[in-house]
Design a protein around this motif. Structure first.
Motif: not given
Length: 138
Positions: A42-70
């Motif tokens: 269960q702890e491993a699953l929680r950790q994987q979920e947190e890592e996945r959410k962090d990865k998606h937050r990072k990707m979304e912030s990068e996308r927002e930077v690209v959107r803003q430049s456009i």
């Protein structure tokens, strides 16, 4: 399934369950070990979920930077900004009015008398953003 077996065997399913791989008596150490393994899983699953959410937050912030430049490059506005400006314009237009604001009728809808001879290119240019209009006018 258990109900069908119970009916077929007439209630003698206690011993049958063990023979078919059902519940077996377990020692307390094995139960503790299994519980610890489940907690680790269960702890491993929680950790994987947190890592996945962090990865998606990072990707979304990068996308927002690209959107803003456009948006900056082409002079576009965010959807929220456009809606806020339209709402402010509507409120300003009907500030002293007691009734709701009338919806604006686009040019060319219903006014066939005032129709000037415009080329298709001029009509299309009206709907393009400012920088694109400048490019086509040159």
């Amino acid at each position: 399934m258990n109900f069908v077996m119970k009916q077929a065997l007439g209630g003698a399913t206690k011993d049958m369950g063990k023979m078919l791989g059902g519940e077996e008596e377990k020692d307390p150490e094995a139960a503790k070990k299994k519980k610890e393994e489940e907690e680790e899983r269960q702890e491993a699953l929680r950790q994987q979920e947190e890592e996945r959410k962090d990865k998606h937050r990072k990707m979304e912030s990068e996308r927002e930077v690209v959107r803003q430049s456009i948006r900056i490059k082409y002079g576009l506005k965010k959807k929220e900004e456009k809606e806020a400006e339209e709402k402010a314009a509507m409120e300003q237009a009907c500030e002293g009015s007691l009734t709701r604001a009338k919806k604006a009728i686009p040019a060319g809808c219903g006014d066939e008398e005032d129709e000037d001879e415009e080329s298709i290119l001029d009509t299309v240019l009206k709907f393009l953003p400012g920088p694109l209009q400048d490019m086509f006018k040159k």
